[in-house]
Write a protein that holds these residues in place. Sequence first.
Motif, PDB file in Angstrom:
ATOM      1  N   ARG A   1      13.744  46.911  52.814  1.00 40.26           N
ATOM      2  CA  ARG A   1      14.882  47.220  51.950  1.00 40.26           C
ATOM      3  C   ARG A   1      14.390  47.435  50.532  1.00 40.26           C
ATOM      4  O   ARG A   1      13.370  46.872  50.136  1.00 40.26           O
TER       5      ARG A   1
ATOM      6  N   HIS B   1      13.923  54.072  64.373  1.00 35.63           N
ATOM      7  CA  HIS B   1      14.280  53.077  65.375  1.00 35.63           C
ATOM      8  C   HIS B   1      13.099  52.136  65.640  1.00 35.63           C
ATOM      9  O   HIS B   1      13.252  50.912  65.645  1.00 35.63           O
TER      10      HIS B   1
ATOM     11  N   ASP C   1      14.845  53.164  74.675  1.00 34.27           N
ATOM     12  CA  ASP C   1      15.573  53.258  73.414  1.00 34.27           C
ATOM     13  C   ASP C   1      16.463  54.491  73.410  1.00 34.27           C
ATOM     14  O   ASP C   1      16.093  55.546  73.918  1.00 34.27           O
TER      15      ASP C   1
ATOM     16  N   GLN D   1      12.405  49.790  62.763  1.00 34.47           N
ATOM     17  CA  GLN D   1      13.428  48.765  62.563  1.00 34.47           C
ATOM     18  C   GLN D   1      13.317  47.662  63.594  1.00 34.47           C
ATOM     19  O   GLN D   1      13.687  46.527  63.340  1.00 34.47           O
ATOM     20  N   LEU D   2      12.865  48.013  64.799  1.00 34.97           N
ATOM     21  CA  LEU D   2      12.828  47.020  65.865  1.00 34.97           C
ATOM     22  C   LEU D   2      11.418  46.531  66.149  1.00 34.97           C
ATOM     23  O   LEU D   2      11.208  45.756  67.076  1.00 34.97           O
ATOM     24  N   ASN D   3      10.450  47.026  65.378  1.00 33.07           N
ATOM     25  CA  ASN D   3       9.059  46.648  65.608  1.00 33.07           C
ATOM     26  C   ASN D   3       8.637  46.878  67.046  1.00 33.07           C
ATOM     27  O   ASN D   3       7.893  46.093  67.625  1.00 33.07           O
ATOM     28  N   GLN D   4       9.093  47.913  67.613  1.00 34.55           N
ATOM     29  CA  GLN D   4       8.811  48.160  69.025  1.00 34.55           C
ATOM     30  C   GLN D   4       9.221  49.585  69.372  1.00 34.55           C
ATOM     31  O   GLN D   4      10.178  50.122  68.815  1.00 34.55           O
TER      32      GLN D   4
ATOM     33  N   ARG E   1      23.215  50.816  57.587  1.00 39.56           N
ATOM     34  CA  ARG E   1      21.952  50.722  58.306  1.00 39.56           C
ATOM     35  C   ARG E   1      22.173  50.907  59.802  1.00 39.56           C
ATOM     36  O   ARG E   1      21.445  51.633  60.467  1.00 39.56           O
TER      37      ARG E   1
ATOM     38  N   ALA F   1       5.059  46.758  71.621  1.00 37.58           N
ATOM     39  CA  ALA F   1       5.336  45.989  70.414  1.00 37.58           C
ATOM     40  C   ALA F   1       4.486  46.494  69.265  1.00 37.58           C
ATOM     41  O   ALA F   1       3.349  46.923  69.458  1.00 37.58           O
TER      42      ALA F   1
END
Lengths: 339, 339, 511, 314
Positions: free
Chosen positions: A182, A254, A265, A257-260, A61, A162
Motif C-alpha cells: 500500500r 492477483h 485462480d 496479492q495472494l503470494n501465490q 482493492r 507459493a
Amino acid sequence: MTDVQDRVAAPAEKTSVAATLFRFQSVFGLIVVFVAAIIFSPRKNGEILFVSADNLANVVRAVSEIGIIAVGMTFVILIGGIDLSVGAVLGLAAVGSAVLMVENDWGFLPSVVLVLAIGLVFGALQGVATAMIGIQSFIVTLAGLQIARGLARIWSGGQGVAIAYGDGPKEAPTSFALLGERTFGGLVPIPVIIFAVVAIAAVVFLRVSAFSRHLYAVGGNEKAARLSGVPVVRVKIAVFAICGLLASLAGIVHAVQLNQGSPNDGIGYELDAIAAVVIGGTSLAGGRGSVAGTVAGALLLGVLNNILALNNIDSNIQLLIKGLVIVAAAALQRLRPTS
Amino acid sequence: MTDVQDRVAAPAEKTSVAATLFRFQSVFGLIVVFVAAIIFSPRKNGEILFVSADNLANVVRAVSEIGIIAVGMTFVILIGGIDLSVGAVLGLAAVGSAVLMVENDWGFLPSVVLVLAIGLVFGALQGVATAMIGIQSFIVTLAGLQIARGLARIWSGGQGVAIAYGDGPKEAPTSFALLGERTFGGLVPIPVIIFAVVAIAAVVFLRVSAFSRHLYAVGGNEKAARLSGVPVVRVKIAVFAICGLLASLAGIVHAVQLNQGSPNDGIGYELDAIAAVVIGGTSLAGGRGSVAGTVAGALLLGVLNNILALNNIDSNIQLLIKGLVIVAAAALQRLRPTS
Amino acid sequence: MPDLVRMSAIGKRYGGVQACHEVDFVLGAGEVHALLGENGAGKSTLMKILSGDVTEYAGSIAINGAPVRFGGPTDAQAAGIAMIHQELDLVPGLSVADNIFLGRELRTPVRTVDRRRMEREARELLDRSGVSLDPRRPVGELRVGEQQLVTIAKAISLDARVLIMDEPTSALTSSEVERLFDVIRELRTGGVGIVYISHRMEEIAKVADRATVLRNGKFVTSFDPRELSTAEVVEAMVGRPVQTMFTTPDSDTGDELLRVENLKLKARRPRPGRRDPDGISLTVRAGEIVGLAGLLGAGRTELLETLYGVAPGGSRTGRILLQGKAILPRGPRHALAQGIGFVPEDRRTSGLVLFHSILANTVVSSLPSYGRLGVIARRMERAASTRMADRLRLKFGRLQDEVGTLSGGNQQKVVFGRMLLTEPKLLLLDEPTRGVDVGAKAEIYRLLGELAAQGLGVLLASSELPELVGVCDRVVVLRDGRDVASFSTADSGEGDLLAAAMGHLDVEGVQ
Amino acid sequence: GTTSERTSGAASPGSSKSCKGTDGKYTIGMSQANVAEPYRQRMDDDIKAAAKDVPQFDVKFADAAQDNAKQVADVENYITQQIDLLIISPNEAKPLTAVVKKAYDKGIPVIVLDRKVEGDAYTGFIGGDNVQIGREAGKYIAEKLLPSGGNVVELKGLAGATPQAERHEGFLEGIKGNPKVKVIAAASGDWLREKGQSQMDALLKANPKIDVVYSHNDPMAEGAYLAAKAVGREKEMKFTGIDALPIPSGGIKAVEQGRLSATFTYPTNGKEAIAAAKKILVDCGTIEKSQILPTRLIDASNATKIYAEENPTG
Ligand SMILES: Nc1ncnc2c1ncn2[C@@H]1O[C@H](COP(=O)(O)OP(=O)(O)OP(=O)(O)O)[C@@H](O)[C@H]1O
Ligand SMILES: Nc1ncnc2c1ncn2[C@@H]1O[C@H](COP(=O)(O)OP(=O)(O)OP(=O)(O)O)[C@@H](O)[C@H]1O
Ligand SMILES: [Mg+2]
Ligand SMILES: [Mg+2]
C-alpha cells in the motif's frame, strides 16, 4: 431550408439536459447503492464503518482485478464480442508469474513482460479465430477458457505455486512484492492504483484515438466500418489482444496479492466482469458504452459485496440480493432515451 | 419474366445437393468424431470398447441432462437470447424434488408437477424481465443463476438431500426411482428415453407449429416481427418459460440418477448446453438453427468426453483437446454457404 | 485522353445468379452517367466492383487507362473512387462528424483525433449539400432522409474523381433533390465523373449526360437521356412496353373508413428530430387512395406509426375512428385484428427477416389462417404464398429461397404481400416504392388500384410527388406534424403540393 | 472413527477373483472428485508417487471437476475399460453409491477415500474425520490459544459442502469446554484464498477485537492473514487452518513461516490407498473395511520436521 434548421436545433437543445443526465446514468446505480450502503452500514463508536478510509480502500482493492479485466471486456463488448476466457487467462498469468520468478528464478521485468506477452498473444489468437475464421467469439473464448485453464494446470503441475520473496533461489524478487503493498501512508493499495491507471488510460484512449472510432464503428455497423476503410479484422484482433493483456495484468496483480499463483485462480471472474460492463451501461450488442460506466459498474458490485459482508448477511441471501440488484441496475439502464 | 425464373431455377437445382449436405452439416462433426472414436477406442479381447452397447448407452445417458437443457437453450438462442440460469435451475429442481418427496413426504406426481411449475415460472419471470423491461437476457439470467442457486441452498438447508425409496416417512415413492432405471432389457436408461422424447417433440413442434414461425421471426428480425403482428413479448416469455421447464425436467432426471438433490448440482452446465447448441449450428445471433443440430452437438460432446476418458487422457490435456475440438466444430459451421 | 473509368467484360456470379455478365461500362471525366435497369439488373453489383466492395469478379477495370484491381474499398478510395451505397451504411452510435470521417479521421499533431476540426469541416460539407444538421448528433437519431444526406456529404468529402451514387435520393423530397443536383453540377464542372443510379425516371433527364441500361446483368443499350422519352427508356429497361405508369383509379369511393380528428401525440420521452402528430385531421373512404405529402420530417411516418400503434408511448388527444367506431391503436396485433395493415418505410430493418425464406416472410402475419390449434397445414401456407407471389408477379426461384437474395423491388412486394394476406380494410403505406424499379412500381400501382376498387382504403406516404399525383385520389399535405392542405389530384399538380409542403403558399386546398 | 463401521473384513467378492499375485499387471482407475482443490490434487500426486514403487501397477486418473454426474460417468468408463481396481474419492456420498456398487458387484475391488459412500458395497474406506478435526481445532483454540477466553471468527468453506458442515460442528463441540471463547462472526470463504481475504477485510472492519481466526482450510486462513496484515493487525490475532498439505503453497509451510499458529493434517491417504491396493491385488490379502487416519496438530514446534518427512526428496 432555414425552416429545417430551426426544427432540428430546437428539440436538440431541449433534450440535452436529459441527455447529460443520461450520459451519467451508469453512475446513478452506483450512487444509489453507495447511499444505501451508508444507511445500512454497521456503526461502531459513532463511526460509520462503511465510509471509513480503510474500508473504502478495501472495497476498491477487492474489485481492482475484476475492474482491470472489465476494462478489457468493455473493449471486446463494444465491438459486439464477448470474452469468456479472461478468468482462465488470469489464472494462467498468475501461475506464470509465480513459476517464472520462483521456480525458474527469472527477474521481475522479464517475468512480467513474458506473462503480459502471453496474455496478449492468447487474446490475439482468439481475435484471429473470430475475425478471420469468423467463429462467434462466445464459442472461441469458451474454448479459449478451457485451453488457458489446461495450460495453467500443466504449467503449475496442478498445485498453487507459493511466492516467497528474497534474493535466494526459489524466491521471487522483492521488487515484485511492492506491487501488492500500500502507498500514500499505507492507505491506498498499489492494485488500486494499477486499476485506476488502466481505467484512466482506457477512458482517455477511447476519447482521443482514431482507433476508438473504429472500434465503435465495428461494433455499431461492421459493414459500414468495412466500407469506410476501417481495418475491421485488425481492430478485432487488437481488441481481443488488449483484453488478453489486461487479463494477464490482472493475473499478475492477483498473484502478488495472494503470494501465490494457482491454476484455479479466476474461476468465474468472466461473469463478474461482464456484469460490471453491462451494469455500466455498455450494450452487449456492441457499439454503445463506455469505460467510465464499467468502472462505475465494478465499484457498484464491490460496494454491494462489501456492505453485505459488513452486515454478515447469510451467503445464500447474499446471492438473492446480488441477483436482484444486478437486474435492478440493468433495468435502470433501460431508461436511456434511445433504445 | 420466364427468363428470370429459369435463370434462378436451374442453379437452384444444382445447389440443392450442396444445400442438403449443409443442412446436415451439424451431423458431419458428430460423424467425424464418432469415426475417430472408433479408431482410437481401446480394445479388450478384440472387442472395440467404444461401440459396445452398454458404453454407447452410457454415452447417451451421460449427455441426456445437458441434452434436455440444450433443447430449451436452442429455443432461447433461436430468439437471439441466452439463458445462463439453466444449471442453477437444474440444481433448484433437483433439490426441490428431493425435499418435497423425502422431507415433505409428497407423492410422485404432485412433486414433479410442482418442480416443473417452478422451473416454468422461474423461466417465465426471466422472460418478463427481458421482454417487458427490455434487459438483455445475458444479464437477466446471470442474475437468475444467482437467485436460483441461492434459493436452492436455502431450500435444501445448504446440504445435499439424499433420496431413499420406500413407503415410509422420509422416503420417496418408488415410482420416482423408476425414472432412473434402465429398460429394453436393462440396456436403455430411462433418462435417455426422456431426452429422446423431448428432442423429438421439440423437432416436431418447431416443424409444424405456428409458434415456431414466430420464434424464428423474433430471432431473425425482432422489429420486423413486431410490425408483422408477431406477439413478440409473449413469444419471448414462452420461450424462456419452456427453457426453465426443461431445465427443471433435467433437474428431476439429475436427482433420480444420483439419488440426491444438491444445491450445487448443475454448476457450469449452462456453458456445456450452449456449446452443444452452437456446435449444432444454431447462430447465437438468433433466427437460424435447429434442435436436430443441437442433439448432434450434445452427442458430439458426449462422444468426445467418452473417448477421452476411455483412453485415460490426462484431464488437463483433455481441456486442451476439448477446446480445440469445439473451435474446429464451430469452424466447420462456417462452411455454410450463406454467411 | 483515355477514359476516366473503363470497365470491360465484367462478370459476377452469386451462387446461381449471374448478377453481371460481360458488361462494358465507360465513364468520362465531367460526365454524369446514369445507370438504369430493373431491380436486380446488376447495377449495384457493377458499381460495388468498381468501388472495391466486391473483389472477386471477371473482366478488367482501367482508370485513366491504367489497369487496376482493388483489394478492398480502401484501395478504391485511394484511386479516387467513392461510392454512396444504396443501403445506408452508417454507424448509429457515432456522431455525424465521426461518420463522415470514419476510417480517415483528422488528427492533431500528436496523432489524437482532432474533433473540433472534424466537426467544423463536417458542418461545411453538410451546408454545401444543403442540410443543417448538428455534426455532433449521433446518426442513430437521424431520420432516414437525413442519414441519406450524411452519406452524400461523406462521399463528397472524399474529393473523389469518380463518385458513384447508388440511389442517393430514394428517401429525399424534391427540395433536397434539387440541392443535390446543384452539387452534382458543381462537381461535374470540376471534372468529376459521376455514376448516378436511380429509379426516379424524371431525375434522369434532368441530371444525366448519358445513360446505360442493364437488364438481367447484361448491357442493353447506351443513349443520351435527353433524346429519349421516359416511355422509351422504360421499354429499354424492362424489355417490353410498359403501358400507363399510373393508373389513377376513378372507382367510386364508398363509406368513410378512417377518420382522424385533431390527433396529437405528446411523447413521454421526446426524441430529438421526431415530429409526432400535432393536430392532424383527415379521412379515408373505402376504395380511396389518400396520399400524404410533406418535406423531410413533416411527420408522415410518425402519423402512420401512430395509427398502427407503434409510436413511442405518450399521451394522445383527438380521436381515431375506424368505420365510425373510436379506436385506440395499441400495437400491430391490435391494428391487424381491426383490419389495419402497415408497410414500413425501411423494408430491410423493419420489414423482412432477410435470411429467412420468401415463404416464411410472406405468411408470418397471417399464420393462424393456415391450420388449426396452432399447427400449420404446410399445403395451405404454400398455396397462400404462391397465390400472393403470382398476384404480385414476384420474380423468384423457389419459395424456400432467402428473401434477401431478391432484388429490392421484389423484397418490397413480399412485405406488401404479407399485409395483403391479412385481408386488411385499411392499408398504411410508408414510401412503398422506395428503391423499386419502374416496372415493379407500375405493378404495385396497378395492384393498389385493384384493391381500392374492391373497397380497400389506402393511406400512402410518399416523397415522390409524381407518384402522389399519379396514384392518389386525394393528397393531404403535412407540415410540422399538422395537416396544412388537402388536394384532389384531379385538379392539382405537383407544384401545388410542393408549395403547400414548403409553406410558401397559404393555399387551403380544395376539399 | 466416530461412526460404527464394522471392520470385520470378510473378503469382498471381488478381491479374490482379481488377485493374480506378483506376476500380474494391474490397471487401477482413480476417480477424483475435483483436482481444482489443492488437497485432492495432492491426493492424486501421492497416489502417483506411491504407485511408482509398485511395478505391477498402472494407475489412471479421472477428474470429475466437482460434478457428481461426471464422476458417475467416469466410474462407468472405468467399468467399460475393465479395470482391476477402483480408487474413488467421491464428490458426494449418496450420488456415487449406486455406481460404486455397480463396479463392486462386477467384481472390481473398490477403495473409497476421504468421503464415504453409503451402504457397504465397497472393499475398504480410508479417510479422515472432519468432525474430529474440527473438534481438535476447537480444543486447541480453547485450551492453547485462548485459555482465558476471547473472540473467534470462523471462515467457513463452501456452503453446501459436507466437510464445511462437519468442521463447523466439531469446532463448536471442541470449544464447549471454555465458555469464555466466543464465536463473534462467521463468513463463507468458499474454500478460496481471495474470498478469505475479502471476507476478512469486512470482518476486521466490523469487529475491532478479534483474537483467533478459525478457518476451515489453509488457503482461506492465508487470505485472512493477508487482510489483517494489510491493515497492520496481523499481530493482534492468531490464525489456524486445516489440511496441512506438505507442498510449498500449503499450510505446513505457512506455520513454519509463522503466518499460521497451527494447522491440522487432513490426510490424503494416497499412500495408504496404494498399500491397500497392493494388499488386495498383489498379496491376495484383505483389508480393513474402514481405516480412519488420525489428524495431527502442526504448530511451530513440528512443522519443519513433518514437512521434511512428507517430502523425502526435498
Ligand atoms: N450478396 C449477394 N448474394 C447473393 N445474391 C446477390 C447478392 N448481391 C446481389 N445479388 C443478386 O445479384 C443480382 C443483382 O443485384 P444488384 O443488387 O446488383 O441489383 P440492382 O440492379 O442494384 O437492383 P436494385 O435496383 O434493386 O438495387 C440480383 O439478382 C441479386 O439478387
Ligand atoms: N431521434 C430519433 N430517434 C430515433 N428515431 C427517429 C428519430 N427521429 C426520427 N426517427 C424515426 O425516423 C423516421 C422518420 O424519418 P423519415 O426518414 O421517415 O422522415 P421523412 O419520411 O422524411 O419524414 P416524415 O415521414 O416524418 O414526413 C421514423 O421512423 C422515426 O421514428
Ligand atoms: Mg441496387
Ligand atoms: Mg417517412
